[in-house]
Enzyme design. Structure first.
Site, PDB file in Angstrom:
ATOM      1  N   ASP A 164       0.843  -1.197   0.000  1.00  0.00           N
ATOM      2  CA  ASP A 164       0.000   0.000   0.000  1.00  0.00           C
ATOM      3  C   ASP A 164       0.875   1.243   0.000  1.00  0.00           C
ATOM      4  O   ASP A 164       1.776   1.391   0.831  1.00  0.00           O
ATOM      5  CB  ASP A 164      -0.908   0.015   1.236  1.00  0.00           C
ATOM      6  CG  ASP A 164      -1.792   1.252   1.275  1.00  0.00           C
ATOM      7  OD1 ASP A 164      -2.837   1.241   0.627  1.00  0.00           O
ATOM      8  OD2 ASP A 164      -1.416   2.226   1.963  1.00  0.00           O
ATOM      9  N   TYR A 223       3.045  10.313  -0.251  1.00  0.00           N
ATOM     10  CA  TYR A 223       4.096   9.794   0.623  1.00  0.00           C
ATOM     11  C   TYR A 223       5.468  10.073   0.018  1.00  0.00           C
ATOM     12  O   TYR A 223       5.939   9.361  -0.869  1.00  0.00           O
ATOM     13  CB  TYR A 223       3.934   8.283   0.825  1.00  0.00           C
ATOM     14  CG  TYR A 223       2.659   7.843   1.487  1.00  0.00           C
ATOM     15  CD1 TYR A 223       1.868   8.720   2.235  1.00  0.00           C
ATOM     16  CD2 TYR A 223       2.225   6.528   1.371  1.00  0.00           C
ATOM     17  CE1 TYR A 223       0.690   8.305   2.837  1.00  0.00           C
ATOM     18  CE2 TYR A 223       1.049   6.093   1.980  1.00  0.00           C
ATOM     19  CZ  TYR A 223       0.285   6.990   2.708  1.00  0.00           C
ATOM     20  OH  TYR A 223      -0.876   6.556   3.299  1.00  0.00           O
ATOM     21  N   TYR A 265      -5.011   0.761   9.059  1.00  0.00           N
ATOM     22  CA  TYR A 265      -3.679   1.356   9.017  1.00  0.00           C
ATOM     23  C   TYR A 265      -3.279   1.880  10.391  1.00  0.00           C
ATOM     24  O   TYR A 265      -4.112   2.120  11.238  1.00  0.00           O
ATOM     25  CB  TYR A 265      -3.552   2.424   7.930  1.00  0.00           C
ATOM     26  CG  TYR A 265      -4.214   3.757   8.121  1.00  0.00           C
ATOM     27  CD1 TYR A 265      -3.632   4.754   8.911  1.00  0.00           C
ATOM     28  CD2 TYR A 265      -5.393   4.085   7.443  1.00  0.00           C
ATOM     29  CE1 TYR A 265      -4.200   6.010   9.035  1.00  0.00           C
ATOM     30  CE2 TYR A 265      -5.976   5.339   7.555  1.00  0.00           C
ATOM     31  CZ  TYR A 265      -5.375   6.309   8.363  1.00  0.00           C
ATOM     32  OH  TYR A 265      -5.960   7.551   8.483  1.00  0.00           O
ATOM     33  N   ARG A 276       1.845   3.709  14.953  1.00  0.00           N
ATOM     34  CA  ARG A 276       3.079   4.328  14.470  1.00  0.00           C
ATOM     35  C   ARG A 276       4.263   4.029  15.386  1.00  0.00           C
ATOM     36  O   ARG A 276       5.091   4.894  15.668  1.00  0.00           O
ATOM     37  CB  ARG A 276       2.879   5.820  14.258  1.00  0.00           C
ATOM     38  CG  ARG A 276       1.818   6.128  13.200  1.00  0.00           C
ATOM     39  CD  ARG A 276       1.693   7.592  12.877  1.00  0.00           C
ATOM     40  NE  ARG A 276       2.910   8.109  12.265  1.00  0.00           N
ATOM     41  CZ  ARG A 276       3.079   9.383  11.919  1.00  0.00           C
ATOM     42  NH1 ARG A 276       2.091  10.246  12.119  1.00  0.00           N
ATOM     43  NH2 ARG A 276       4.211   9.785  11.378  1.00  0.00           N
ATOM     44  N   LYS A 282       8.936  -0.187  22.190  1.00  0.00           N
ATOM     45  CA  LYS A 282      10.312   0.254  22.020  1.00  0.00           C
ATOM     46  C   LYS A 282      10.516   1.738  22.337  1.00  0.00           C
ATOM     47  O   LYS A 282      11.634   2.245  22.246  1.00  0.00           O
ATOM     48  CB  LYS A 282      10.773  -0.039  20.588  1.00  0.00           C
ATOM     49  CG  LYS A 282      10.783  -1.526  20.248  1.00  0.00           C
ATOM     50  CD  LYS A 282      11.175  -1.776  18.808  1.00  0.00           C
ATOM     51  CE  LYS A 282      11.138  -3.278  18.482  1.00  0.00           C
ATOM     52  NZ  LYS A 282      11.471  -3.548  17.057  1.00  0.00           N
ATOM     53  N   GLY A 309       4.223  -1.031   8.280  1.00  0.00           N
ATOM     54  CA  GLY A 309       5.384  -0.480   7.601  1.00  0.00           C
ATOM     55  C   GLY A 309       6.672  -1.056   8.155  1.00  0.00           C
ATOM     56  O   GLY A 309       6.688  -1.670   9.229  1.00  0.00           O
ATOM     57  N   GLN A 363      12.655  -5.677  10.109  1.00  0.00           N
ATOM     58  CA  GLN A 363      11.318  -5.300  10.556  1.00  0.00           C
ATOM     59  C   GLN A 363      10.260  -5.921   9.667  1.00  0.00           C
ATOM     60  O   GLN A 363       9.217  -6.385  10.148  1.00  0.00           O
ATOM     61  CB  GLN A 363      11.170  -3.780  10.553  1.00  0.00           C
ATOM     62  CG  GLN A 363      11.985  -3.056  11.603  1.00  0.00           C
ATOM     63  CD  GLN A 363      11.802  -1.544  11.530  1.00  0.00           C
ATOM     64  OE1 GLN A 363      11.218  -1.016  10.571  1.00  0.00           O
ATOM     65  NE2 GLN A 363      12.304  -0.842  12.527  1.00  0.00           N
TER      66      GLN A 363
END
Length: 332
Positions: free
Chosen positions: A52, A57, A218, A223, A229, A294, A300
């Protein structure tokens, strides 16, 4: 990897879909192109076939990165989800916000989705992506200055021309979905949803379930906040807009981490990270079809992809929900 069908389409999307917002760097403190490309490619080989992105962006950069990443992959095995209706290069329509490019240049962002604009945007996206069709074309935000009928009929034309396979929307509530559905077959609604942001459960989720519209969640990790973390006093880059959001205040980071500490034993029992547990919880919620995740690098990306392998039973989900019900954020 698991795959789920979008609405009444024949489009099977990977339950974890690669969200390429951060790959474009915009509002995320920049990006490293080669690492972003590698992250997408590694995701694909781990079964994440859906990506996506959006023109805004990185002002075209994210789409270019996606195009580079998929260049040597079989096109019919990749699902490209992109968007239209957010402009940094056209001062027209519904003003959205002031922002800046990755190199610090000031820009104004507008929501604008006229028919002519959509046709041009589609052509520009196809060039950046290096493809001749888009699997799912989504309006990024509602444009109050353009009738929904005009926008949806423009996408219908693109579908007839073979440049777009299916139509979706983003950030639409039940009322907007109902209006758009009069003019086009909608297969999905991409909306923010996470353990910390569940407002769509009131009206949007029931409407989508009742009308066979898939929900693409989303920011399921809020985020990065739900990875555990971050700690109080976390240092954000100058152009990282998370610093201005209430979720990332020192007090809320502290409260979220206290909640995560309570559910950490579940993750440890599954030999999973907190982020993986959160992603799995997300796609197990009623009406949620897929989660966008993401990644800055391949590590990741692979971690996100393997979250679908976690098995959660009803008791474990209930335990997580009970702990979550005690979490109260400060909204300021």
């Amino acid at each position: 990897m698991q795959y789920r069908k979008l609405g009444n389409s024949d489009l099977d999307i990977s339950v974890i879909t690669f969200g390429a917002w951060a790959a474009g760097g915009w509002m995320w403190g920049g990006t490293e192109r080669s690492e972003a490309v590698q992250a997408i490619r590694e995701s694909y080989h781990a079964g994440v076939t859906s990506i996506d992105t959006a023109p805004v962006y990185g002002q075209g950069l994210s789409e270019e990165i996606v195009g580079e990443a998929i260049r040597d992959l079989p096109r019919d095995k990749v699902q490209i989800l992109t968007k239209y209706g957010m402009h940094w290069d056209l001062a027209k329509g519904d003003f959205a916000m002031k922002s800046q490019t990755n190199d610090g240049q000031a820009i104004d962002i507008y929501k604008y989705a006229s028919a002519d604009s959509i046709v041009k945007e589609c052509e520009d996206s196809l060039k950046r992506l290096g493809t001749d069709y888009i699997d799912l074309y989504q309006i990024h935000w509602h444009d109050k200055t353009t009738p929904i009928q005009e926008s949806m009929e423009a996408v219908s034309l693109l579908i007839q021309q073979g440049k777009v396979r299916y139509a979706g929307v983003c950030n639409y509530n039940a009322e907007l979905l109902m209006e758009a559905g009069k003019y086009i077959n909608l297969v999905s609604d991409q909306v923010p949803y996470s353990m910390l942001r569940k407002d769509i459960e009131a009206e949007t989720v029931p409407y989508c379930i009742g009308n066979n519209i898939s929900i693409l969640a989303y920011s399921p990790l809020q985020r990065g906040l739900l990875t555990g973390k971050m700690t109080s006093g976390y240092s954000f880059a100058k152009d990282d807009n998370r610093a201005s959001l209430h979720y990332f205040s020192d007090e809320n980071i502290k409260r979220v981490n206290a909640f995560l500490a309570k559910i950490r034993p579940v993750a440890e029992d599954k030999k999973a990270t907190l982020g993986q547990l959160v992603l799995k919880w997300t796609v197990e919620q009623p009406g949620i079809t897929i989660a966008l995740a993401g990644a800055r690098d391949a590590r990741q990306a692979l971690e996100n992809a393997s979250s679908v392998d976690i098995q959660l039973n009803r008791d474990e989900i209930s335990f997580i929900n009970n702990q979550l019900s005690d979490l109260k954020l400060v909204n300021k």
